[in-house]
Scaffold this motif. Structure first.
Motif, PDB file in Angstrom:
ATOM      1  N   LEU A 165      46.322  37.388  46.064  1.00 57.43           N
ATOM      2  CA  LEU A 165      45.401  36.650  45.190  1.00 57.43           C
ATOM      3  C   LEU A 165      45.710  36.823  43.704  1.00 57.43           C
ATOM      4  CD1 LEU A 165      41.837  37.135  46.710  1.00 57.43           C
ATOM      5  CD2 LEU A 165      42.927  34.964  46.182  1.00 57.43           C
ATOM      6  N   VAL A 166      46.522  37.789  43.367  1.00 60.83           N
ATOM      7  CA  VAL A 166      46.675  38.182  41.966  1.00 60.83           C
ATOM      8  C   VAL A 166      47.078  37.012  41.068  1.00 60.83           C
ATOM      9  CG1 VAL A 166      48.007  39.594  40.353  1.00 60.83           C
ATOM     10  CG2 VAL A 166      47.117  40.607  42.463  1.00 60.83           C
ATOM     11  N   ASP A 167      48.154  36.314  41.404  1.00 53.11           N
ATOM     12  CA  ASP A 167      48.642  35.237  40.545  1.00 53.11           C
ATOM     13  C   ASP A 167      47.653  34.083  40.468  1.00 53.11           C
ATOM     14  OD1 ASP A 167      50.938  36.621  39.928  1.00 53.11           O
ATOM     15  OD2 ASP A 167      52.138  35.679  41.501  1.00 53.11           O
ATOM     16  N   ARG A 168      47.065  33.706  41.599  1.00 54.30           N
ATOM     17  CA  ARG A 168      46.105  32.594  41.587  1.00 54.30           C
ATOM     18  C   ARG A 168      44.848  32.961  40.811  1.00 54.30           C
ATOM     19  NH1 ARG A 168      45.449  29.583  47.305  1.00 54.30           N
ATOM     20  NH2 ARG A 168      44.161  28.280  45.931  1.00 54.30           N
ATOM     21  N   ALA A 169      44.399  34.191  40.944  1.00 55.84           N
ATOM     22  CA  ALA A 169      43.196  34.613  40.238  1.00 55.84           C
ATOM     23  C   ALA A 169      43.391  34.561  38.732  1.00 55.84           C
ATOM     24  CB  ALA A 169      42.797  36.017  40.675  1.00 55.84           C
ATOM     25  N   LYS A 170      44.581  34.913  38.262  1.00 53.51           N
ATOM     26  CA  LYS A 170      44.843  34.894  36.829  1.00 53.51           C
ATOM     27  C   LYS A 170      44.734  33.489  36.258  1.00 53.51           C
ATOM     28  CE  LYS A 170      47.867  38.947  36.587  1.00 53.51           C
ATOM     29  NZ  LYS A 170      49.258  39.421  36.384  1.00 53.51           N
ATOM     30  N   THR A 171      45.095  32.485  37.044  1.00 50.31           N
ATOM     31  CA  THR A 171      45.021  31.110  36.555  1.00 50.31           C
ATOM     32  C   THR A 171      43.597  30.562  36.602  1.00 50.31           C
ATOM     33  OG1 THR A 171      45.432  30.101  38.732  1.00 50.31           O
ATOM     34  CG2 THR A 171      47.357  30.724  37.410  1.00 50.31           C
ATOM     35  N   LEU A 172      42.720  31.208  37.386  1.00 52.41           N
ATOM     36  CA  LEU A 172      41.364  30.693  37.569  1.00 52.41           C
ATOM     37  C   LEU A 172      40.347  31.381  36.675  1.00 52.41           C
ATOM     38  CD1 LEU A 172      41.353  30.442  41.462  1.00 52.41           C
ATOM     39  CD2 LEU A 172      41.447  28.541  39.858  1.00 52.41           C
ATOM     40  N   ALA A 173      40.443  32.700  36.571  1.00 49.11           N
ATOM     41  CA  ALA A 173      39.445  33.445  35.798  1.00 49.11           C
ATOM     42  C   ALA A 173      40.033  34.786  35.403  1.00 49.11           C
ATOM     43  CB  ALA A 173      38.167  33.646  36.620  1.00 49.11           C
ATOM     44  N   VAL A 174      40.559  34.867  34.217  1.00 46.83           N
ATOM     45  CA  VAL A 174      41.259  36.082  33.803  1.00 46.83           C
ATOM     46  C   VAL A 174      40.324  37.277  33.675  1.00 46.83           C
ATOM     47  CG1 VAL A 174      43.111  34.852  32.635  1.00 46.83           C
ATOM     48  CG2 VAL A 174      41.024  35.408  31.373  1.00 46.83           C
ATOM     49  N   ASP A 175      39.001  37.042  33.553  1.00 49.37           N
ATOM     50  CA  ASP A 175      38.075  38.149  33.378  1.00 49.37           C
ATOM     51  C   ASP A 175      37.615  38.755  34.697  1.00 49.37           C
ATOM     52  OD1 ASP A 175      38.135  38.084  30.636  1.00 49.37           O
ATOM     53  OD2 ASP A 175      36.476  36.662  30.476  1.00 49.37           O
ATOM     54  N   THR A 176      37.927  38.128  35.812  1.00 49.41           N
ATOM     55  CA  THR A 176      37.510  38.657  37.108  1.00 49.41           C
ATOM     56  C   THR A 176      38.515  39.697  37.577  1.00 49.41           C
ATOM     57  OG1 THR A 176      36.441  36.565  37.721  1.00 49.41           O
ATOM     58  CG2 THR A 176      36.937  38.104  39.496  1.00 49.41           C
ATOM     59  N   ALA A 177      38.058  40.948  37.662  1.00 46.95           N
ATOM     60  CA  ALA A 177      38.938  42.034  38.089  1.00 46.95           C
ATOM     61  C   ALA A 177      39.097  41.998  39.608  1.00 46.95           C
ATOM     62  CB  ALA A 177      38.349  43.371  37.664  1.00 46.95           C
ATOM     63  N   LEU A 178      40.304  42.274  40.077  1.00 47.00           N
ATOM     64  CA  LEU A 178      40.581  42.317  41.512  1.00 47.00           C
ATOM     65  C   LEU A 178      40.688  43.759  41.983  1.00 47.00           C
ATOM     66  CD1 LEU A 178      43.157  39.482  42.290  1.00 47.00           C
ATOM     67  CD2 LEU A 178      40.736  39.582  42.890  1.00 47.00           C
ATOM     68  N   VAL A 179      39.931  44.054  43.032  1.00 44.11           N
ATOM     69  CA  VAL A 179      39.927  45.377  43.648  1.00 44.11           C
ATOM     70  C   VAL A 179      40.260  45.200  45.119  1.00 44.11           C
ATOM     71  CG1 VAL A 179      38.506  47.411  44.163  1.00 44.11           C
ATOM     72  CG2 VAL A 179      38.176  46.163  42.015  1.00 44.11           C
ATOM     73  N   GLY A 180      40.968  46.150  45.698  1.00 45.87           N
ATOM     74  CA  GLY A 180      41.261  46.131  47.122  1.00 45.87           C
ATOM     75  C   GLY A 180      40.444  47.175  47.846  1.00 45.87           C
ATOM     76  N   GLY A 181      40.167  46.927  49.110  1.00 51.45           N
ATOM     77  CA  GLY A 181      39.415  47.909  49.895  1.00 51.45           C
ATOM     78  C   GLY A 181      39.726  47.776  51.375  1.00 51.45           C
ATOM     79  N   GLY A 182      39.749  48.904  52.072  1.00 53.70           N
ATOM     80  CA  GLY A 182      39.912  48.872  53.523  1.00 53.70           C
ATOM     81  C   GLY A 182      41.327  49.056  54.006  1.00 53.70           C
ATOM     82  N   LEU A 183      41.461  49.833  55.091  1.00 59.93           N
ATOM     83  CA  LEU A 183      42.733  50.067  55.783  1.00 59.93           C
ATOM     84  C   LEU A 183      43.770  50.778  54.913  1.00 59.93           C
ATOM     85  CD1 LEU A 183      43.185  46.759  57.846  1.00 59.93           C
ATOM     86  CD2 LEU A 183      42.215  48.943  58.581  1.00 59.93           C
ATOM     87  N   ILE A 184      43.314  51.662  54.046  1.00 60.60           N
ATOM     88  CA  ILE A 184      44.214  52.468  53.228  1.00 60.60           C
ATOM     89  C   ILE A 184      44.388  53.835  53.893  1.00 60.60           C
ATOM     90  CG2 ILE A 184      44.545  53.598  50.999  1.00 60.60           C
ATOM     91  CD1 ILE A 184      44.816  50.590  50.917  1.00 60.60           C
TER      92      ILE A 184
END
Length: 211
Positions: A165-184
């Motif tokens: 999602l990283v590249d697509r998210a940057k083009t849509l909303a640069v202020d929305t931080a992406l966090v991952g969770g689960g299966l680490i």
């Protein structure tokens, strides 16, 4: 971009009464500094989480009798308690439950429910939306959510899928931080995910919580 003030309807002041509360600063620096977020599933694991590096603690457990103590101990340690309201026993997801948590020290709310997050945001709390990236349809739906919401962060499960999602998210909303969770299952996985553009990764395996 976050608004400096937000209007709320407070049940304590009568239906329809509007007040203004200042919004918190951006959560992005806190997430980036923390990197690995301890996600507590049992109250007895709080002490180990408080000894870990970073400024954010996820509370994925609790009930009305102990959630206030868990949050206060987190605050006393100089960290921010972020509560997954979907997983707290004995509380609904309405504005009254959110007021209860906010008064007892919650600094943020995690939920899969958009209306709950909007209400939490109206109280000046950080809001983190949990979502699941299972296929291309879910990818499109998540991108729509990012484009049309003002959440502070989006937590994508499982974490190994979040970098897609990283590249697509940057083009849509640069202020929305992406966090991952689960299966680490290892610190190497956390490091790889951060290197791929996630700001932080939440981990419930207390063996991976490092000072």
């Amino acid at each position: 971009m976050s608004r400096p003030y937000t209007a709320i309807n407070s049940p304590d002041r009568g239906h329809g009464t509007v007040a203004l509360r200042p919004r918190l600063p951006s959560i992005r620096p806190l997430l980036q500094e923390t990197g690995l977020i301890p996600a507590i599933r049992k109250p007895e694991n709080l002490d180990k989480a408080l000894a870990a590096h970073g400024k954010i603690i996820y509370l994925l457990c609790g009930e009305p009798e102990n959630i206030g103590d868990l949050m206060q101990r987190t605050l006393d340690a100089g960290k921010l308690p972020i509560v997954n309201i979907d997983l707290v026993a004995g509380l609904s997801r309405d504005i009254f439950a959110l007021h209860y948590l906010e008064r007892r020290g919650a600094k943020g709310i995690i939920s899969t429910h958009g209306e709950t997050l909007r209400q939490a945001q109206s109280l000046g709390l950080y809001v983190i939306q949990r979502t699941f990236l299972l296929d291309s349809g879910a990818m499109d739906n998540i991108c729509h959510q990012i484009k049309n919401s003002s959440v502070d962060a989006l937590e994508v499960l499982p974490a190994i899928a979040a970098p897609k999602l990283v590249d697509r998210a940057k083009t849509l909303a640069v202020d929305t931080a992406l966090v991952g969770g689960g299966l680490i299952s290892s610190l190497r996985e956390v490091e790889d995910l951060l290197a791929q553009g996630l700001l932080a990764v939440s981990v419930s395996d207390l063996q991976l919580w490092i000072p």
